[in-house]
Write a protein that holds these residues in place. Sequence first.
Motif, PDB file in Angstrom:
ATOM      1  N   ASN A 465       0.813  -1.216   0.000  1.00 57.88           N
ATOM      2  CA  ASN A 465       0.000   0.000   0.000  1.00 57.88           C
ATOM      3  C   ASN A 465       0.849   1.269   0.000  1.00 57.88           C
ATOM      4  N   THR A 466       2.114   1.145  -0.356  1.00 63.00           N
ATOM      5  CA  THR A 466       3.015   2.294  -0.422  1.00 63.00           C
ATOM      6  C   THR A 466       3.023   2.861  -1.837  1.00 63.00           C
ATOM      7  N   LYS A 467       2.983   4.195  -1.937  1.00 63.02           N
ATOM      8  CA  LYS A 467       2.992   4.855  -3.242  1.00 63.02           C
ATOM      9  C   LYS A 467       4.373   4.726  -3.897  1.00 63.02           C
ATOM     10  N   ILE A 468       4.367   4.700  -5.237  1.00 59.58           N
ATOM     11  CA  ILE A 468       5.611   4.587  -5.999  1.00 59.58           C
ATOM     12  C   ILE A 468       5.373   5.140  -7.392  1.00 59.58           C
ATOM     13  N   ILE A 469       6.418   5.624  -8.003  1.00 53.09           N
ATOM     14  CA  ILE A 469       6.305   6.041  -9.399  1.00 53.09           C
ATOM     15  C   ILE A 469       6.080   4.802 -10.256  1.00 53.09           C
ATOM     16  N   ASN A 470       5.377   4.963 -11.382  1.00 57.05           N
ATOM     17  CA  ASN A 470       5.003   3.792 -12.163  1.00 57.05           C
ATOM     18  C   ASN A 470       6.156   3.298 -13.028  1.00 57.05           C
ATOM     19  N   LEU A 471       5.966   2.030 -13.504  1.00 59.67           N
ATOM     20  CA  LEU A 471       6.909   1.366 -14.412  1.00 59.67           C
ATOM     21  C   LEU A 471       8.324   1.297 -13.835  1.00 59.67           C
ATOM     22  N   VAL A 472       8.429   0.767 -12.611  1.00 65.03           N
ATOM     23  CA  VAL A 472       9.734   0.538 -11.981  1.00 65.03           C
ATOM     24  C   VAL A 472      10.062  -0.948 -11.990  1.00 65.03           C
ATOM     25  N   PHE A 473       9.092  -1.799 -11.642  1.00 67.83           N
ATOM     26  CA  PHE A 473       9.362  -3.231 -11.500  1.00 67.83           C
ATOM     27  C   PHE A 473       9.546  -3.939 -12.843  1.00 67.83           C
ATOM     28  N   GLN A 474       8.670  -3.595 -13.839  1.00 62.95           N
ATOM     29  CA  GLN A 474       8.653  -4.361 -15.099  1.00 62.95           C
ATOM     30  C   GLN A 474       9.996  -4.337 -15.836  1.00 62.95           C
ATOM     31  N   PRO A 475      10.668  -3.164 -15.983  1.00 65.58           N
ATOM     32  CA  PRO A 475      11.957  -3.193 -16.696  1.00 65.58           C
ATOM     33  C   PRO A 475      13.000  -4.074 -16.008  1.00 65.58           C
ATOM     34  N   ILE A 476      12.929  -4.185 -14.674  1.00 66.62           N
ATOM     35  CA  ILE A 476      13.889  -5.035 -13.954  1.00 66.62           C
ATOM     36  C   ILE A 476      13.608  -6.505 -14.258  1.00 66.62           C
ATOM     37  N   ILE A 477      12.285  -6.895 -14.217  1.00 65.69           N
ATOM     38  CA  ILE A 477      11.929  -8.282 -14.527  1.00 65.69           C
ATOM     39  C   ILE A 477      12.266  -8.601 -15.985  1.00 65.69           C
ATOM     40  N   GLU A 478      11.992  -7.658 -16.862  1.00 66.78           N
ATOM     41  CA  GLU A 478      12.311  -7.856 -18.280  1.00 66.78           C
ATOM     42  C   GLU A 478      13.804  -8.068 -18.478  1.00 66.78           C
ATOM     43  N   ASN A 479      14.623  -7.353 -17.722  1.00 66.23           N
ATOM     44  CA  ASN A 479      16.078  -7.491 -17.814  1.00 66.23           C
ATOM     45  C   ASN A 479      16.506  -8.908 -17.442  1.00 66.23           C
ATOM     46  N   SER A 480      15.872  -9.478 -16.378  1.00 69.61           N
ATOM     47  CA  SER A 480      16.201 -10.855 -15.972  1.00 69.61           C
ATOM     48  C   SER A 480      15.816 -11.857 -17.053  1.00 69.61           C
ATOM     49  N   ILE A 481      14.604 -11.693 -17.660  1.00 65.89           N
ATOM     50  CA  ILE A 481      14.126 -12.657 -18.659  1.00 65.89           C
ATOM     51  C   ILE A 481      14.980 -12.613 -19.918  1.00 65.89           C
ATOM     52  N   ILE A 482      15.310 -11.414 -20.373  1.00 66.50           N
ATOM     53  CA  ILE A 482      16.030 -11.283 -21.645  1.00 66.50           C
ATOM     54  C   ILE A 482      17.502 -11.641 -21.492  1.00 66.50           C
ATOM     55  N   HIS A 483      18.148 -11.150 -20.411  1.00 71.79           N
ATOM     56  CA  HIS A 483      19.600 -11.327 -20.267  1.00 71.79           C
ATOM     57  C   HIS A 483      19.974 -12.421 -19.274  1.00 71.79           C
ATOM     58  N   GLY A 484      19.240 -12.490 -18.127  1.00 67.09           N
ATOM     59  CA  GLY A 484      19.627 -13.437 -17.091  1.00 67.09           C
ATOM     60  C   GLY A 484      19.347 -14.881 -17.457  1.00 67.09           C
ATOM     61  N   PHE A 485      18.246 -15.131 -18.216  1.00 70.15           N
ATOM     62  CA  PHE A 485      17.859 -16.512 -18.548  1.00 70.15           C
ATOM     63  C   PHE A 485      18.148 -16.856 -20.008  1.00 70.15           C
ATOM     64  N   LYS A 486      19.046 -16.138 -20.592  1.00 75.54           N
ATOM     65  CA  LYS A 486      19.409 -16.396 -21.987  1.00 75.54           C
ATOM     66  C   LYS A 486      20.031 -17.794 -22.113  1.00 75.54           C
ATOM     67  N   ASP A 487      19.546 -18.577 -23.081  1.00 80.35           N
ATOM     68  CA  ASP A 487      20.050 -19.933 -23.366  1.00 80.35           C
ATOM     69  C   ASP A 487      19.788 -20.906 -22.221  1.00 80.35           C
ATOM     70  N   ILE A 488      18.817 -20.632 -21.341  1.00 81.39           N
ATOM     71  CA  ILE A 488      18.462 -21.563 -20.259  1.00 81.39           C
ATOM     72  C   ILE A 488      17.099 -22.162 -20.597  1.00 81.39           C
ATOM     73  N   GLU A 489      16.999 -23.493 -20.616  1.00 76.43           N
ATOM     74  CA  GLU A 489      15.793 -24.179 -21.038  1.00 76.43           C
ATOM     75  C   GLU A 489      14.920 -24.593 -19.861  1.00 76.43           C
ATOM     76  N   GLU A 490      15.525 -24.837 -18.664  1.00 80.56           N
ATOM     77  CA  GLU A 490      14.728 -25.309 -17.540  1.00 80.56           C
ATOM     78  C   GLU A 490      14.008 -24.136 -16.876  1.00 80.56           C
ATOM     79  N   GLU A 491      13.242 -24.448 -15.790  1.00 75.65           N
ATOM     80  CA  GLU A 491      12.472 -23.435 -15.109  1.00 75.65           C
ATOM     81  C   GLU A 491      13.411 -22.364 -14.514  1.00 75.65           C
ATOM     82  N   CYS A 492      12.931 -21.110 -14.565  1.00 72.39           N
ATOM     83  CA  CYS A 492      13.712 -19.979 -14.062  1.00 72.39           C
ATOM     84  C   CYS A 492      12.894 -19.280 -12.974  1.00 72.39           C
ATOM     85  N   TYR A 493      13.587 -18.889 -11.906  1.00 70.15           N
ATOM     86  CA  TYR A 493      12.891 -18.318 -10.757  1.00 70.15           C
ATOM     87  C   TYR A 493      13.278 -16.851 -10.557  1.00 70.15           C
TER      88      TYR A 493
END
Length: 584
Positions: A465-493
């Motif tokens: 319930n804390t206020k925050i500027i928008n679109l902060v979390f998504q770019p970080i998650i996107e960074n993990s999916i695109i770069h952190g899990f590159k060439d990984i086929e199994e489940e990623c957490y």
Amino acid sequence: MIKKLILSIRNQKLNQKMFISHFIIAVIPLILVTNVFYMLAKNNINEVSSNFINLYASQKNLEINSYIEDIDKRSKRIYNSEILTYLINEPNYSKSQFISNKLDIDQFLVSMMQQDERLFGITLISAHGYGYSMGYSQRGIDKDILTKEKWYKQIKESDGELVVTSAHKTPYLSIRSNEDVFSIGRVIKDEYGELATVMIFEVRPVELMLFNPDHEKISEQFNTRITIRSSDDQLIFDSKAHLVGENKNLYREKDTLILTNESEMSGVKVSVFIPEANLLSTINNFGNITIVILIVVTIFLIVISYYISHYITRPIIQLTRSIRKTAEGDRVMIKRSNRNDEIGILEENYNRMVLKIKYLIEDVYLAQLKEQQAELLALQNQINPHMLFNTLESIRMEAVVNNDLTTADMIKNLAKMFRLTLNRFEDEYYIKDEIEYVQTYVELQNIRYDNRFQLNIDLGEEILNTKIINLVFQPIIENSIIHGFKDIEEECYISIVGKIIDNGILIQFRDDGIGVKKDKVDEINKYLEISPNRIAKPRKNIGLKNIYDRIKIRYGSQYYLKIIKEQKEGFVVEIFIPQKSREE
């Protein structure tokens, strides 16, 4: 030195400078003139008295030198006797020969004692450890104790030179005694330069003064203190203290005239200490009157100087305090004193300056606020694609018509993401809205990658319930999916964990991807810290850089985004924002 003094005066407060100037102009000349006359009289008395006392000290030193020279000659008589042969060959004699030799040695020592009635005792310590003594009021010596004495070691290490020691006690006498003596001794060597014996003459210090009739006369007339010291500045005799062996530095006594005569032969120093009060008794009354006058004049000048300096500097001090407050942010105008001099002009111009500063600060603050708002809007527009919303909805409906449900679901999730972003004002945006946006984004990616990504969220209700500027979390998650899990086929957490610390919220985004090296983490963090104005066109880490800049602009320099490198594999992004709840 003069430059330091000038700098010190220059750094003083104005009222202190005025007081010092009055003091120098009025008091210093009076002190100097009085001091000159006083010193002339004092020096005249000192000169006459010093000549007389110095003559006495010189005479006393000559007598001591003569006595030491006499002992020096008598100590060398051992070279012309058979005693030295006895001492060298001690271990080779039979018991009867040893007793016979000892009698000869005792006779030799007796003759020495008879030639000098001032001697307290004579001792011989042979190289083989045997001891022979005579005198000491018929008391024998304990050579084991004697050879441990510091002054004895000093004589033994003298390499044959005659040594005059400091005064000391006689704990080595067979009958314990508190006799005060000083020793004159030397090492006696054989013809091969080897140690044969140590010869010691011991004398009571008081014996040095008994044969001088002038001592008592000078002591009574001037209340003098006479000391005799060895060449290493150790005390032999002190006419006042009677503390033989003390190592007090008498040469630094205050208010005392000190005359010292040092023997070139033995290094013995005869010092005469005369209290200056005894020499200056005829001028003390004049000096006391002078001091009283100086004190009265000084007090009068202090009062006058204080009043004048206070009258002149009080408005300046008030002005200084107001300027200091202005520098600290409290811009207060001062009350005019209705003066028409330079101080009045300063007060008037200060008030004008305060008004002008207020206007300038308001203008600059508003300009900076507008600039930050414009910059924030520009950063947000980089990732706010308003014009795509209607187009995406049309594409989704076309996919449904064509029975392409997977594509339709993907477009639906993407449209939901845009709706979450566009349909809320920033002041009504909360962390739970960011979580909903991120969950929708991960669902969209799982459609594409067959449910490969698992998102774990551990955030308390207060954090959600804390206020925050928008679109902060998504770019970080996107960074993990695109770069952190590159060439990984199994489940990623991916996990989002937060806690409240120091009236702020610390949130960490973790993944178990391939991670990056420590030097790469440092490079990214340095890049994030670069001001946006210094980057002409961002080419890498645009999402993270955008979040970093918006956090700094919106919340302040104490809040941040940074990358953390841990020992295990994976990537950690940490943000710190202020705690602003829904109720606020």
